[in-house]
Write a protein that holds these residues in place. Structure first.
Motif, PDB file in Angstrom:
ATOM      1  N   THR A  46      39.555  33.736  39.097  1.00  0.00           N
ATOM      2  CA  THR A  46      38.525  34.297  40.127  1.00  0.00           C
ATOM      3  C   THR A  46      38.854  35.462  41.097  1.00  0.00           C
ATOM      4  O   THR A  46      40.119  35.826  41.264  1.00  0.00           O
ATOM      5  CB  THR A  46      38.443  32.918  40.992  1.00  0.00           C
ATOM      6  OG1 THR A  46      39.460  32.861  41.706  1.00  0.00           O
ATOM      7  CG2 THR A  46      37.935  31.788  40.381  1.00  0.00           C
ATOM      8  N   ASN A  47      37.857  36.107  41.634  1.00  0.00           N
ATOM      9  CA  ASN A  47      38.098  37.185  42.326  1.00  0.00           C
ATOM     10  C   ASN A  47      37.889  36.785  43.672  1.00  0.00           C
ATOM     11  O   ASN A  47      37.207  35.873  44.181  1.00  0.00           O
ATOM     12  CB  ASN A  47      37.123  38.283  42.046  1.00  0.00           C
ATOM     13  CG  ASN A  47      37.461  38.969  40.703  1.00  0.00           C
ATOM     14  OD1 ASN A  47      38.244  38.835  40.165  1.00  0.00           O
ATOM     15  ND2 ASN A  47      36.421  39.579  40.385  1.00  0.00           N
ATOM     16  N   GLN A  48      38.815  37.367  44.797  1.00  0.00           N
ATOM     17  CA  GLN A  48      38.357  37.243  46.110  1.00  0.00           C
ATOM     18  C   GLN A  48      37.062  37.898  46.503  1.00  0.00           C
ATOM     19  O   GLN A  48      36.764  38.932  45.878  1.00  0.00           O
ATOM     20  CB  GLN A  48      39.715  37.755  46.854  1.00  0.00           C
ATOM     21  CG  GLN A  48      40.937  37.361  46.564  1.00  0.00           C
ATOM     22  CD  GLN A  48      41.423  35.933  46.886  1.00  0.00           C
ATOM     23  OE1 GLN A  48      40.986  35.285  47.882  1.00  0.00           O
ATOM     24  NE2 GLN A  48      41.888  35.391  45.686  1.00  0.00           N
ATOM     25  N   THR A  84      38.173  42.605  48.037  1.00  0.00           N
ATOM     26  CA  THR A  84      39.029  42.992  47.014  1.00  0.00           C
ATOM     27  C   THR A  84      40.497  42.787  47.831  1.00  0.00           C
ATOM     28  O   THR A  84      40.579  43.614  48.922  1.00  0.00           O
ATOM     29  CB  THR A  84      38.863  44.250  46.349  1.00  0.00           C
ATOM     30  OG1 THR A  84      37.856  44.143  45.778  1.00  0.00           O
ATOM     31  CG2 THR A  84      40.083  44.553  45.524  1.00  0.00           C
ATOM     32  N   ASP A 121      43.984  39.933  44.489  1.00  0.00           N
ATOM     33  CA  ASP A 121      43.557  40.478  43.161  1.00  0.00           C
ATOM     34  C   ASP A 121      44.457  41.485  42.660  1.00  0.00           C
ATOM     35  O   ASP A 121      44.566  41.451  41.278  1.00  0.00           O
ATOM     36  CB  ASP A 121      42.020  41.202  43.636  1.00  0.00           C
ATOM     37  CG  ASP A 121      41.123  40.416  44.154  1.00  0.00           C
ATOM     38  OD1 ASP A 121      40.915  39.302  43.363  1.00  0.00           O
ATOM     39  OD2 ASP A 121      40.798  40.162  45.315  1.00  0.00           O
ATOM     40  N   THR A 134      32.764  43.146  39.258  1.00  0.00           N
ATOM     41  CA  THR A 134      33.562  41.808  39.278  1.00  0.00           C
ATOM     42  C   THR A 134      34.131  41.551  37.929  1.00  0.00           C
ATOM     43  O   THR A 134      35.140  41.086  37.969  1.00  0.00           O
ATOM     44  CB  THR A 134      32.624  40.676  39.879  1.00  0.00           C
ATOM     45  OG1 THR A 134      32.077  41.040  41.026  1.00  0.00           O
ATOM     46  CG2 THR A 134      33.134  39.289  39.770  1.00  0.00           C
ATOM     47  N   ILE A 183      37.368  43.940  37.003  1.00  0.00           N
ATOM     48  CA  ILE A 183      38.440  43.457  37.505  1.00  0.00           C
ATOM     49  C   ILE A 183      38.982  42.174  37.067  1.00  0.00           C
ATOM     50  O   ILE A 183      40.177  41.812  36.876  1.00  0.00           O
ATOM     51  CB  ILE A 183      38.560  43.328  39.141  1.00  0.00           C
ATOM     52  CG1 ILE A 183      39.690  43.087  39.833  1.00  0.00           C
ATOM     53  CG2 ILE A 183      37.640  42.235  39.539  1.00  0.00           C
ATOM     54  CD1 ILE A 183      40.877  44.403  39.659  1.00  0.00           C
ATOM     55  N   LYS A 184      38.003  41.209  36.906  1.00  0.00           N
ATOM     56  CA  LYS A 184      38.441  40.084  36.326  1.00  0.00           C
ATOM     57  C   LYS A 184      39.076  39.997  35.102  1.00  0.00           C
ATOM     58  O   LYS A 184      40.146  39.067  34.641  1.00  0.00           O
ATOM     59  CB  LYS A 184      37.199  38.935  36.198  1.00  0.00           C
ATOM     60  CG  LYS A 184      37.420  37.538  35.995  1.00  0.00           C
ATOM     61  CD  LYS A 184      36.100  36.802  36.221  1.00  0.00           C
ATOM     62  CE  LYS A 184      36.387  35.252  36.238  1.00  0.00           C
ATOM     63  NZ  LYS A 184      35.049  34.260  35.938  1.00  0.00           N
ATOM     64  N   LYS A 222      42.616  41.089  35.165  1.00  0.00           N
ATOM     65  CA  LYS A 222      43.553  40.078  35.641  1.00  0.00           C
ATOM     66  C   LYS A 222      43.628  39.117  34.425  1.00  0.00           C
ATOM     67  O   LYS A 222      44.776  38.470  34.421  1.00  0.00           O
ATOM     68  CB  LYS A 222      42.903  39.296  36.711  1.00  0.00           C
ATOM     69  CG  LYS A 222      42.645  40.311  38.026  1.00  0.00           C
ATOM     70  CD  LYS A 222      41.781  39.626  39.178  1.00  0.00           C
ATOM     71  CE  LYS A 222      42.430  38.386  39.928  1.00  0.00           C
ATOM     72  NZ  LYS A 222      41.592  38.094  40.947  1.00  0.00           N
TER      73      LYS A 222
END
Length: 373
Positions: A199-201, A204, A274, A339, A342-343, A346
């Motif tokens: 999951t993302n914050q 960021t 992140d 979103t 970046i996910k 990760k």
């Protein structure tokens, strides 16, 4: 099979990349049935605690060695290391013969040359920073001094362990042939692999983990952060580690968490982040990058040491060391990702660690090597 493992401190009694590497390699070799005489010291402010599980301790013989701490005179650190190596050798002679000696850092510095005829030595100097020149004259002077124990230790070892391509080239430049070099990557414990979904914050969140040291690039990172603040970029930045007050930036977007010494706490911090930022001027193969990747973080890091083995466009951004503007732009670029983008980076970090960098895999490769010589 029995090996003598000599280390300059061991995690969590001593904090550092080499100390963590020692702990994990010994732990996983023991899990795979290798008998180990483990030579290490206990810092004066720490208690002697059980470092390994009862099952692992069936294979580990802990041998505590006195570390003479002489730091109030010029060259005190080197004198301490020299005397510590002598103490390790004195303890080593009292034990039954081993099949191999694994020496971390300068621990084999004071071993006599004739001893290598008894047991082969493999040396791991990790980042080989003493052979990498700095822009600062004072740093270069210190590195020249560190070359003395490094070169002495190298001459006494049959094998030199390194973390990959850049180190192979560096070692060849100081006349260490490829035939003497053994490449093993650093690793991460299986229990570090994130088990819940990525999951993302909400905002960021970037993270720096490490102590304050010139080569860690804190000054360069601070320049980049200050510019991001001036431009009113929306981000959060966490610092985990001992950062002096005068090196801290006073801003509501930045939080200094101090020294973190437990895995549970640092995992919790990774879970609130992140992107890991590693602006080092020189490195070996930073455990912190593997930890962050295992916890599902994207990475911005300088292309030093073996970092490119871990970081690529799929999971982050590689930049040149010492360039605060490039670092600033890279942070902006990562913050501007969608979103999902970046996910994905990760998730790619997590996948890469699971496929290539677990300690069980790395330990087995060491065993295969020990058995081949």
């Amino acid at each position: 099979m029995k090996i003598a493992f000599c280390t300059d401190g061991i995690f969590p009694l001593s904090i550092g990349g080499m100390q963590k590497h020692s702990y994990n390699l010994v732990k996983h070799l023991a899990q795979l049935g290798v008998w180990i005489d483990l030579y290490y010291f206990i810092p004066q402010d720490k208690e002697n605690i059980l470092l390994f599980s009862e099952e692992e301790m069936k294979y580990i013989n802990p041998i505590i060695v006195d570390y003479p701490k002489i730091r109030k005179i010029p060259g005190g650190y080197l004198l301490s290391e020299y005397l510590y190596s002598r103490n390790i050798f004195a303890a080593l002679k009292k034990q039954s013969k081993t099949d191999f000696i694994y020496a971390q850092g300068f621990t084999s510095w004071n071993f006599p040359k004739k001893f290598k005829n008894r047991t082969k030595i493999g040396l791991n100097l990790h980042g080989f920073e003493m052979f990498q020149m700095s822009a600062l004259l004072t740093e270069n002077y210190k590195k020249k001094l560190l070359q003395i124990p490094a070169e002495s230790s190298i001459k006494k070892a049959e094998y030199i362990f390194s973390f990959g391509e850049k180190f192979v080239q560096l070692l060849e430049s100081i006349h260490i042939p490829k035939s003497k070099q053994i490449v093993f990557f650093n690793g991460i414990d299986q229990n570090w692999l994130k088990k819940d979904s990525i999951t993302n914050q909400k905002i960021t969140t970037l993270l720096f983990v490490g102590r304050y040291e010139t080569r860690k690039g804190i000054e360069i990172l601070n320049q980049s952060i200050k510019q991001l603040i001036r431009e009113q970029i929306d981000f959060r930045f966490l610092f985990a580690g001992s950062i002096p007050q005068d090196k801290q930036i006073a801003d509501s977007n930045i939080q200094y968490l101090g020294l973190i010494s437990t895995e549970e706490k640092i995992m919790e911090i990774y879970g609130k982040s992140d992107i890991l930022v590693v602006p080092s001027l020189s490195e070996g193969m930073p455990t912190v990058i593997l930890e962050a990747m295992a916890q599902g973080l994207a990475v911005i890091a300088t292309d030093v040491g073996a970092v490119r083995a871990m970081v690529s466009p799929e999971n982050g951004i590689l930049i040149q060391p010492g360039n605060y503007k490039e670092l600033e732009i890279s942070i902006k670029n990562m913050i501007s990702l969608s979103t999902e983008e970046i996910k994905l980076k990760k998730q790619n970090s997590l996948n890469k660690v699971a496929q290539h960098f677990t300690w069980t895999q790395i330990a087995q490769k060491h065993i295969d090597f020990f058995q081949s010589i």
